[in-house]
Design an enzyme around this catalytic site. Structure first.
Site, short mmCIF file in Angstrom:
data_model
loop_
_atom_site.label_atom_id
_atom_site.label_comp_id
_atom_site.label_asym_id
_atom_site.label_seq_id
_atom_site.Cartn_x
_atom_site.Cartn_y
_atom_site.Cartn_z
N TYR A 47 -12.08 -12.02 -20.23
CA TYR A 47 -12.29 -11.20 -21.43
C TYR A 47 -13.37 -11.83 -22.33
CZ TYR A 47 -11.68 -9.49 -26.15
OH TYR A 47 -11.93 -8.99 -27.41
N SER B 102 -16.16 -11.09 -30.65
CA SER B 102 -14.90 -11.75 -30.98
C SER B 102 -15.13 -13.22 -31.28
CB SER B 102 -13.98 -11.63 -29.75
OG SER B 102 -12.87 -12.47 -29.89
N LYS C 43 -17.50 -10.71 -23.56
CA LYS C 43 -18.06 -10.64 -24.92
C LYS C 43 -19.35 -11.45 -24.99
CE LYS C 43 -15.01 -7.92 -26.61
NZ LYS C 43 -15.37 -6.53 -26.80
#
Ligand code: NAD
Ligand code: WQD
Length: 335
Positions: A148, A124, A152
């Site tokens: 989150y 992302s 990643k």
């Protein structure tokens, strides 16, 4: 190729499964349907006229993943399965760390054990943090402000280390910018859980009358109209980017931005939506949302150079397709 698509019943995974089938690959989907429904699999099959092998399974369960690798001759893995809500990750960090990390570790382990050398990972733009735009793949990653984003960064790191230790291993790290829109059939798209966090699903629900008005989070950013600027990319372009990444994958670790390279502000997106669909979207400006950055868009030259891929669809296409999906399918999970 025979491709294992984890999270293939989800928003990006389902569009990618279609693009893979259209490019004559075979697709095996593993999804536990925690944020999607099995109806999507039938829709993928009806859009493409091709069969998909589907397993309802949790990819954090190592034995389940191993049984897949034993049963099928897999040539590549595209790993979409994951939890993706930034706000929820702050409230429930352990869910995010365990789901997103263990799924990646299991798949990587089985790839090594069963000699599967191609791995494509859903990363992302969030890994760039608040860097200077346009974001380039070579930039130092900034610490993520939420669990989150951390997952990643950590998964990118694990896969990079794995490829360094195993020279035959090929890893594609794809950093998505802001995917919006839906398949042009109107059959598949994104249905968020509850009240949407993201801008486009919020806009479509306001337009449909499900929500009263859009709240624009801040108009005092250093942008032309003061609202936040993002690189919105049509989900079908994003899906096609995966096919390009997979088909051009060679040994080593390769990181690519999947975006358009253009920034669109919140108010520009609202106006484009109103114009494309001839529907009014009432809004009010409220304070900034904590954690938001002002501007985020990609340098897309590396993907163009190395993958021969560029996004083809414009903001008008994104607004039209998002609305078509909302009109026809705005209830239920993912489809
Ligand atoms: P999504 O929630 O629609 O799809 C994810 C799918 O994974 C869902 O179908 C869900 O049921 C499944 N899943 C989750 N955990 C699982 C598990 N343990 N086992 C099996 N299946 C599991 O999300 P999406 O928007 O399609 O995102 C796909 C990937 O792309 C995610 O990894 C996400 O973090 C990443 N990503 C998304 C965006 C975005 O804006 N949508 C941006 C950047 C990166
Ligand atoms: C876009 C713009 C908001 C909602 C998120 C994740 C990111 C990635 C993509 C997974 C911003 C504004 C929004 C609203 C608004 N996902 N906005 N009113 O925050 O760029 O990215 O999704 O990896 O990690 O953080 O996307 O769609 O939430 O916001 O004004 O109701 O719209 O402030 O400027 P974001 P978004």
């Amino acid at each position: 190729m025979n491709i294992l698509v984890t999270g293939g019943a989800g928003y990006i995974g389902s569009h990618t499964a279609i693009a893979l089938l259209e490019a004559k690959h075979s697709v095996i989907i593993a999804d536990n349907l925690c944020n999607s429904s099995s109806g999507t699999i039938r829709k993928i099959e009806s859009i493409t006229g091709k069969k998909v092998t589907f397993y309802e399974m949790d990819v954090t369960v190592e034995e389940a993943v191993e049984s897949l690798f034993k049963t099928h001759s897999i040539d590549a893995v595209i790993h979409f399965a994951g939890l993706k809500s930034v706000g929820e990750s702050v409230e429930k960090p352990l869910n995010y760390y365990s789901n997103n990390m263990i799924s990646t570790l299991n798949l990587a382990k089985m790839c090594l054990k069963y000699g599967v050398n191609r791995f494509v990972f859903s990363s992302s733009a969030t890994v760039y943090g608040d860097n200077i735009v346009p974001f380039e793949e070579s930039m130092n990653l900034l610490p993520a402000t939420n669990p989150y984003g951390e997952t990643k960064v950590m998964c990118e790191r694990i896969l990079t280390d794995l490829a360094h230790a195993n020279p035959a291993f090929s890893v594609s790290l794809l950093r998505y910018f802001n995917p919006i829109g839906a398949h042009e059939s109107g059959l598949i798209g994104e249905v968020p859980n509850g009240v949407p966090n993201n801008l486009m699903p919020y806009i479509t629900q306001v337009a449909k009358g499900k929500l009263a008005k859009l709240r624009v989070f801040g108009n005092d950013y250093p942008t032309a109209d003061g609202t936040g600027l993002r690189d919105y990319i049509h989900v079908v372009d994003l899906a096609e980017g995966h096919v390009a990444a997979l088909e051009n994958l060679i040994e080593g670790v390769h990181t690519h931005n999947l975006g358009t390279g253009n920034g669109t502000s919140v108010l520009e997106l609202v106006n484009a939506f109103e114009e494309a669909n001839r529907i009014h979207v009432p809004y009010e400006v409220v304070g900034r949302r904590p954690g938001d950055i002002a501007v985020c868009y990609a340098d897309v030259s590396k993907a163009a150079r190395e993958l021969g891929w560029k996004a083809k669809r414009n903001i008008n296409d994104m607004c039209r397709d998002a609305w078509r999906f909302e009109v026809h399918n705005g209830t239920g999970k993912t489809t």
